[in-house]
Design a protein around this motif. Structure first.
Motif, PDB file in Angstrom:
ATOM      1  N   ARG A  44       0.823  -1.215   0.000  1.00 39.94           N
ATOM      2  CA  ARG A  44       0.000   0.000   0.000  1.00 39.94           C
ATOM      3  C   ARG A  44       0.857   1.265   0.000  1.00 39.94           C
ATOM      4  NH1 ARG A  44      -2.783  -2.776   3.894  1.00 39.94           N
ATOM      5  NH2 ARG A  44      -1.936  -1.423   5.508  1.00 39.94           N
ATOM      6  N   SER A  45       1.976   1.249   0.690  1.00 45.89           N
ATOM      7  CA  SER A  45       2.771   2.467   0.837  1.00 45.89           C
ATOM      8  C   SER A  45       3.687   2.752  -0.352  1.00 45.89           C
ATOM      9  CB  SER A  45       3.596   2.413   2.125  1.00 45.89           C
ATOM     10  OG  SER A  45       4.604   1.426   2.046  1.00 45.89           O
ATOM     11  N   PHE A  46       4.029   1.739  -1.147  1.00 44.03           N
ATOM     12  CA  PHE A  46       5.010   1.945  -2.213  1.00 44.03           C
ATOM     13  C   PHE A  46       4.592   3.019  -3.219  1.00 44.03           C
ATOM     14  CE2 PHE A  46       7.469   1.182  -6.008  1.00 44.03           C
ATOM     15  CZ  PHE A  46       8.745   1.092  -5.485  1.00 44.03           C
ATOM     16  N   PRO A  47       3.383   2.989  -3.770  1.00 43.37           N
ATOM     17  CA  PRO A  47       3.029   4.009  -4.770  1.00 43.37           C
ATOM     18  C   PRO A  47       3.171   5.444  -4.261  1.00 43.37           C
ATOM     19  CG  PRO A  47       1.419   2.243  -4.797  1.00 43.37           C
ATOM     20  CD  PRO A  47       2.302   2.008  -3.594  1.00 43.37           C
ATOM     21  N   GLY A  48       2.795   5.692  -3.033  1.00 43.18           N
ATOM     22  CA  GLY A  48       2.894   7.040  -2.488  1.00 43.18           C
ATOM     23  C   GLY A  48       4.318   7.489  -2.227  1.00 43.18           C
ATOM     24  N   GLU A  49       5.228   6.529  -2.076  1.00 46.70           N
ATOM     25  CA  GLU A  49       6.626   6.859  -1.783  1.00 46.70           C
ATOM     26  C   GLU A  49       7.494   6.917  -3.042  1.00 46.70           C
ATOM     27  OE1 GLU A  49       8.569   5.265   1.668  1.00 46.70           O
ATOM     28  OE2 GLU A  49       6.689   4.421   2.388  1.00 46.70           O
ATOM     29  N   ARG A  50       6.921   6.595  -4.193  1.00 44.05           N
ATOM     30  CA  ARG A  50       7.722   6.550  -5.422  1.00 44.05           C
ATOM     31  C   ARG A  50       8.471   7.836  -5.730  1.00 44.05           C
ATOM     32  NH1 ARG A  50       5.657   2.613 -10.223  1.00 44.05           N
ATOM     33  NH2 ARG A  50       7.712   3.109 -11.007  1.00 44.05           N
ATOM     34  N   PRO A  51       7.860   9.025  -5.621  1.00 42.05           N
ATOM     35  CA  PRO A  51       8.634  10.242  -5.932  1.00 42.05           C
ATOM     36  C   PRO A  51       9.885  10.388  -5.058  1.00 42.05           C
ATOM     37  CG  PRO A  51       6.293  10.740  -5.871  1.00 42.05           C
ATOM     38  CD  PRO A  51       6.453   9.331  -5.354  1.00 42.05           C
ATOM     39  N   ARG A  52       9.739  10.142  -3.766  1.00 43.47           N
ATOM     40  CA  ARG A  52      10.896  10.226  -2.866  1.00 43.47           C
ATOM     41  C   ARG A  52      11.924   9.163  -3.212  1.00 43.47           C
ATOM     42  NH1 ARG A  52      12.474   7.192   1.268  1.00 43.47           N
ATOM     43  NH2 ARG A  52      10.492   6.117   1.515  1.00 43.47           N
ATOM     44  N   LEU A  53      11.448   7.949  -3.473  1.00 41.75           N
ATOM     45  CA  LEU A  53      12.350   6.839  -3.770  1.00 41.75           C
ATOM     46  C   LEU A  53      13.106   7.060  -5.081  1.00 41.75           C
ATOM     47  CD1 LEU A  53      10.073   3.900  -2.641  1.00 41.75           C
ATOM     48  CD2 LEU A  53      12.165   4.707  -1.520  1.00 41.75           C
ATOM     49  N   ARG A  54      12.450   7.634  -6.065  1.00 40.40           N
ATOM     50  CA  ARG A  54      13.124   7.935  -7.339  1.00 40.40           C
ATOM     51  C   ARG A  54      14.314   8.851  -7.105  1.00 40.40           C
ATOM     52  NH1 ARG A  54       8.091   9.094 -11.503  1.00 40.40           N
ATOM     53  NH2 ARG A  54       7.386   6.938 -11.607  1.00 40.40           N
ATOM     54  N   ALA A  55      14.085   9.910  -6.344  1.00 40.09           N
ATOM     55  CA  ALA A  55      15.166  10.865  -6.071  1.00 40.09           C
ATOM     56  C   ALA A  55      16.284  10.220  -5.263  1.00 40.09           C
ATOM     57  CB  ALA A  55      14.602  12.081  -5.331  1.00 40.09           C
ATOM     58  N   GLU A  56      15.933   9.449  -4.238  1.00 40.71           N
ATOM     59  CA  GLU A  56      16.950   8.796  -3.410  1.00 40.71           C
ATOM     60  C   GLU A  56      17.728   7.754  -4.206  1.00 40.71           C
ATOM     61  OE1 GLU A  56      15.184   7.285   0.196  1.00 40.71           O
ATOM     62  OE2 GLU A  56      14.637   9.296   0.876  1.00 40.71           O
ATOM     63  N   PHE A  57      17.034   7.002  -5.073  1.00 37.09           N
ATOM     64  CA  PHE A  57      17.716   6.004  -5.889  1.00 37.09           C
ATOM     65  C   PHE A  57      18.728   6.674  -6.801  1.00 37.09           C
ATOM     66  CE2 PHE A  57      18.249   3.774  -9.894  1.00 37.09           C
ATOM     67  CZ  PHE A  57      18.685   2.540  -9.460  1.00 37.09           C
ATOM     68  N   PHE A  58      18.303   7.715  -7.515  1.00 39.44           N
ATOM     69  CA  PHE A  58      19.199   8.378  -8.463  1.00 39.44           C
ATOM     70  C   PHE A  58      20.407   8.974  -7.750  1.00 39.44           C
ATOM     71  CE2 PHE A  58      20.717  11.630 -11.376  1.00 39.44           C
ATOM     72  CZ  PHE A  58      20.771  10.915 -12.559  1.00 39.44           C
ATOM     73  N   ALA A  59      20.175   9.595  -6.598  1.00 37.07           N
ATOM     74  CA  ALA A  59      21.293  10.189  -5.849  1.00 37.07           C
ATOM     75  C   ALA A  59      22.275   9.112  -5.387  1.00 37.07           C
ATOM     76  CB  ALA A  59      20.761  10.969  -4.649  1.00 37.07           C
ATOM     77  N   ALA A  60      21.762   8.012  -4.846  1.00 43.72           N
ATOM     78  CA  ALA A  60      22.640   6.945  -4.348  1.00 43.72           C
ATOM     79  C   ALA A  60      23.365   6.241  -5.496  1.00 43.72           C
ATOM     80  CB  ALA A  60      21.839   5.930  -3.539  1.00 43.72           C
ATOM     81  N   ALA A  61      22.639   5.956  -6.574  1.00 42.84           N
ATOM     82  CA  ALA A  61      23.255   5.267  -7.717  1.00 42.84           C
ATOM     83  C   ALA A  61      24.310   6.152  -8.364  1.00 42.84           C
ATOM     84  CB  ALA A  61      22.184   4.873  -8.722  1.00 42.84           C
ATOM     85  N   SER A  62      24.026   7.438  -8.500  1.00 39.93           N
ATOM     86  CA  SER A  62      24.979   8.377  -9.106  1.00 39.93           C
ATOM     87  C   SER A  62      26.259   8.481  -8.289  1.00 39.93           C
ATOM     88  CB  SER A  62      24.348   9.765  -9.224  1.00 39.93           C
ATOM     89  OG  SER A  62      23.238   9.730 -10.072  1.00 39.93           O
ATOM     90  N   ALA A  63      26.123   8.407  -6.976  1.00 39.98           N
ATOM     91  CA  ALA A  63      27.279   8.542  -6.090  1.00 39.98           C
ATOM     92  C   ALA A  63      28.079   7.252  -5.961  1.00 39.98           C
ATOM     93  CB  ALA A  63      26.812   8.994  -4.708  1.00 39.98           C
ATOM     94  N   SER A  64      27.556   6.140  -6.480  1.00 36.64           N
ATOM     95  CA  SER A  64      28.202   4.842  -6.281  1.00 36.64           C
ATOM     96  C   SER A  64      29.495   4.663  -7.078  1.00 36.64           C
ATOM     97  CB  SER A  64      27.237   3.705  -6.648  1.00 36.64           C
ATOM     98  OG  SER A  64      27.055   3.652  -8.059  1.00 36.64           O
ATOM     99  N   GLY A  65      29.653   5.427  -8.157  1.00 33.69           N
ATOM    100  CA  GLY A  65      30.834   5.245  -9.008  1.00 33.69           C
ATOM    101  C   GLY A  65      30.712   4.067  -9.943  1.00 33.69           C
ATOM    102  N   LYS A  66      29.516   3.479 -10.022  1.00 34.93           N
ATOM    103  CA  LYS A  66      29.280   2.330 -10.903  1.00 34.93           C
ATOM    104  C   LYS A  66      28.265   2.719 -11.956  1.00 34.93           C
ATOM    105  CE  LYS A  66      30.113  -0.956  -7.213  1.00 34.93           C
ATOM    106  NZ  LYS A  66      29.535  -1.983  -6.371  1.00 34.93           N
ATOM    107  N   PRO A  67      28.446   2.286 -13.145  1.00 29.67           N
ATOM    108  CA  PRO A  67      29.617   1.627 -13.720  1.00 29.67           C
ATOM    109  C   PRO A  67      30.820   2.582 -13.804  1.00 29.67           C
ATOM    110  CG  PRO A  67      27.707   1.435 -15.189  1.00 29.67           C
ATOM    111  CD  PRO A  67      27.344   2.372 -14.100  1.00 29.67           C
ATOM    112  N   ARG A  68      31.977   2.008 -13.703  1.00 29.22           N
ATOM    113  CA  ARG A  68      33.226   2.769 -13.697  1.00 29.22           C
ATOM    114  C   ARG A  68      33.374   3.547 -15.006  1.00 29.22           C
ATOM    115  NH1 ARG A  68      38.124   1.467 -15.590  1.00 29.22           N
ATOM    116  NH2 ARG A  68      37.502  -0.668 -15.973  1.00 29.22           N
TER     117      ARG A  68
END
Length: 158
Positions: free
Chosen positions: A37-61
């Protein structure tokens, strides 16, 4: 102590154990429903957090995350080893080469890549570390990692 007392104490202990197991199972079901039930409402926040974390990971090299397009496909799954809930979400990712890096000048850098973004449900809240399963949509990722993830049964209809 007479044996009737031992039987009574044993029955009481067994009853308490069964009750606790039932409560744990009911809590897991409630948690799965809360997560769905909670996932759809959290998608905007999760999109931003995912992109920030993935971008900072250094992967792919050698590549910089440029954009992430979100698809509609979402699989809510359970990790078999821990019982934790996870979500696999379809994404299409574009990268650009980091100036002076190994990937600069490689023509394939501009190709779009499909992947599954991974989220996990912890303490009543969806979270991410920016992990992506490249080249697999959520359904394919679930099949490929069937030893790690299991599909949850459909939500009960009211």
């Amino acid at each position: 102590m007479d044996w009737p007392w031992l039987v009574a104490i044993g029955a009481l202990v067994l009853g308490a154990f069964l009750y606790l197991m039932w409560r744990v199972g009911a809590g897991a079901l409630a948690s799965a429903e809360q997560a769905r039930r909670s996932f759809p409402g959290e998608r905007p926040r999760l999109r931003a957090e995912f992109f920030a974390a993935a971008s900072a990971s250094g992967k792919p090299r050698g590549l910089r995350w440029k954009a992430c397009e979100w698809g509609d496909a979402v699989e809510i799954v359970r990790e078999k080893s821990t019982g934790e809930l996870a979500a696999l979400v379809s994404v299409t990712i574009s990268f650009e080469a980091i100036e002076g890096g190994d990937m600069e000048g490689v023509a394939a850098v501009g190709n779009l890549r499909n992947a599954s973004a991974v989220f996990f449900f912890h303490r009543g809240r969806w979270q991410t570390t920016g992990k992506a399963i490249f080249n697999l949509n959520p359904d394919e990722a679930l099949e490929h990692f069937k030893g790690q993830y299991e599909r949850l049964p459909p939500s009960p209809q009211p």
